[in-house]
Every structure is written in C-alpha cells, then in structure tokens.
Design an enzyme around this catalytic site. Structure first.
Site, PDB file in Angstrom:
ATOM      1  N   HIS A   1       0.282 -27.507  45.710  1.00 39.27           N
ATOM      2  CA  HIS A   1       1.490 -27.224  46.501  1.00 39.27           C
ATOM      3  C   HIS A   1       2.351 -26.215  45.774  1.00 39.27           C
ATOM      4  O   HIS A   1       2.482 -26.242  44.555  1.00 39.27           O
ATOM      5  CB  HIS A   1       2.285 -28.504  46.790  1.00 39.27           C
ATOM      6  CG  HIS A   1       2.591 -29.336  45.582  1.00 39.27           C
ATOM      7  ND1 HIS A   1       1.652 -30.168  45.010  1.00 39.27           N
ATOM      8  CD2 HIS A   1       3.712 -29.466  44.842  1.00 39.27           C
ATOM      9  CE1 HIS A   1       2.196 -30.776  43.963  1.00 39.27           C
ATOM     10  NE2 HIS A   1       3.442 -30.363  43.825  1.00 39.27           N
TER      11      HIS A   1
ATOM     12  N   HIS B   1       6.146 -25.038  45.527  1.00 37.02           N
ATOM     13  CA  HIS B   1       7.536 -25.330  45.865  1.00 37.02           C
ATOM     14  C   HIS B   1       8.220 -24.013  46.227  1.00 37.02           C
ATOM     15  O   HIS B   1       8.019 -22.988  45.557  1.00 37.02           O
ATOM     16  CB  HIS B   1       8.278 -25.900  44.651  1.00 37.02           C
ATOM     17  CG  HIS B   1       7.797 -27.240  44.200  1.00 37.02           C
ATOM     18  ND1 HIS B   1       8.418 -28.418  44.560  1.00 37.02           N
ATOM     19  CD2 HIS B   1       6.774 -27.603  43.392  1.00 37.02           C
ATOM     20  CE1 HIS B   1       7.795 -29.434  43.989  1.00 37.02           C
ATOM     21  NE2 HIS B   1       6.790 -28.973  43.272  1.00 37.02           N
TER      22      HIS B   1
HETATM   23  P1  AMP Z   1       5.105 -31.966  41.772  1.00 37.74           P
HETATM   24  O1  AMP Z   1       5.917 -32.640  40.705  1.00 37.74           O
HETATM   25  O2  AMP Z   1       5.072 -30.481  41.634  1.00 37.74           O
HETATM   26  O3  AMP Z   1       3.745 -32.586  41.928  1.00 37.74           O
HETATM   27  O4  AMP Z   1       5.922 -32.200  43.099  1.00 37.74           O
HETATM   28  C1  AMP Z   1       5.609 -33.137  44.084  1.00 37.74           C
HETATM   29  C2  AMP Z   1       6.691 -33.009  45.117  1.00 37.74           C
HETATM   30  O5  AMP Z   1       6.298 -33.722  46.264  1.00 37.74           O
HETATM   31  C3  AMP Z   1       8.042 -33.582  44.675  1.00 37.74           C
HETATM   32  O6  AMP Z   1       9.034 -32.566  44.755  1.00 37.74           O
HETATM   33  C4  AMP Z   1       8.277 -34.703  45.663  1.00 37.74           C
HETATM   34  O7  AMP Z   1       9.624 -34.837  46.016  1.00 37.74           O
HETATM   35  C5  AMP Z   1       7.431 -34.287  46.846  1.00 37.74           C
HETATM   36  N1  AMP Z   1       6.994 -35.362  47.717  1.00 37.74           N
HETATM   37  C6  AMP Z   1       6.434 -36.531  47.349  1.00 37.74           C
HETATM   38  N2  AMP Z   1       6.118 -37.269  48.437  1.00 37.74           N
HETATM   39  C7  AMP Z   1       6.476 -36.537  49.516  1.00 37.74           C
HETATM   40  C8  AMP Z   1       6.413 -36.745  50.930  1.00 37.74           C
HETATM   41  N3  AMP Z   1       5.913 -37.863  51.453  1.00 37.74           N
HETATM   42  N4  AMP Z   1       6.900 -35.789  51.746  1.00 37.74           N
HETATM   43  C9  AMP Z   1       7.418 -34.657  51.226  1.00 37.74           C
HETATM   44  N5  AMP Z   1       7.503 -34.391  49.913  1.00 37.74           N
HETATM   45  C10 AMP Z   1       7.038 -35.314  49.058  1.00 37.74           C
END
Ligand code: AMP
Ligand code: ZN
Length: 143
Positions: free
Chosen positions: A102, A104
């Site tokens: 993903h 951001h």
């Molecule tokens: P990372 O630390 O780069 O793996 O970021 C994972 C991101 O996913 C975090 O910013 C979370 O807030 C986001 N996240 C986790 N679960 C969900 C969800 N169900 N819907 C949208 N975002 C999510």
C-alpha cells in the site's frame, strides 16, 4: 485475481469488510485510511495480493504509479495544505504493519507534527565520496 484469505486489504477488495473507496478499477483500489494521520489520508493498493515492493509484479507497477500520481494531485487539490507525502513501507523493519502493498497518500503542510523524521545531527558531516561510490556499487551489483 489472487487474494490472501487472512489479509485485511484483500478482504476490502472482496467487499468482506467496509471501506470508503476513492478510486477503483480492474487492478487497483484507493480508500480512506481508517486511522488517518491527517484529513485526506488515503491508501492505494493493488487488488491482487502482493506483500510490498519486494514482490510486486513489475508489469503492474506503471499502472499503480500512474494512479499514485493522479491521486496525489487530487489530494493536493482537495486539501491544498502545501504538500502531499507518498509513503510505502517495505517489510516490518521499515514499519509495514499490513503485509499487502500500500502507498500512503497524506496531505502535509510545513508545520505538521508528522512526517519523515531523520536523526538529529545527521547533516553534521557529509559522507566521503569514496564511501558513497562503494555503496552505489554495492547496490548496482544487487540488480
Ligand atoms: P502500514 O503501517 O504502512 O502497514 O499502514 C497500514 C495502514 O492501514 C495504517 O495507516 C492503518 O491505519 C490502515 N488500516 C488498517 N486497517 C484498515 C482498514 N480496515 N481500513 C482502512 N485502513 C486501514
Ligand atoms: Zn492482501
């Protein structure tokens, strides 16, 4: 499509858990981060399950990169705070919590209390050219 059964982002792709979708096509999806660092924080993912940039199909990457740029422009226009960050963590060591690639996309103004952080004093001494050259070589050799 290949999804992973216990992956939260694959569940979003399959419609098994809710998401606020900003963009979707055959290959990618962008939705609002559920714990936004700032208003407008979105995540862009491939619909197929890839862990991160270490295993993403390189054929898919131009499509993802193009969408990343377009979403970044949309976020910039919609929030107009002076900047937008693109961040992808590759691996737990880099801070990746959800092992589905993903990007951001996060609006950021100059005085925001979040963002890239470099260690204090890191600019006190420039790296010697010789060292930079040998490290550049090491990276080239890993191609
Ligand atoms: P990372 O630390 O780069 O793996 O970021 C994972 C991101 O996913 C975090 O910013 C979370 O807030 C986001 N996240 C986790 N679960 C969900 C969800 N169900 N819907 C949208 N975002 C999510
Ligand atoms: Zn997944």
């Amino acid at each position: 499509m290949s999804q992973s059964s216990d992956c939260i982002f694959c569940k979003i792709v399959k419609g098994e858990i809710p998401a606020s979708v900003v963009f979707e096509d055959e290959h990618v999806m962008a939705f609002m981060d559920i714990f936004p660092i700032a208003e407008g924080h979105i995540l862009l993912i491939p619909k197929d399950h890839y862990t991160n940039m270490l295993d993403i199909d390189l054929e898919l990457l131009p499509h993802l990169a193009r969408r990343l740029a377009l979403l970044t422009r949309q976020v910039d226009k919609a929030f107009n705070v002076g900047g937008v960050m693109n961040i992808a963590a590759n691996g737990a060591g880099a801070g990746q919590e959800i092992p589905h690639l993903h990007f951001h996309v996060i609006p950021r103004g100059r005085d925001a209390n979040y963002g890239f952080r470099f260690p204090p004093g890191y600019r006190e001494e420039m790296a010697p050219r010789e060292k930079l050259e040998s490290i550049a070589k090491k990276i080239q050799e890993a191609a």
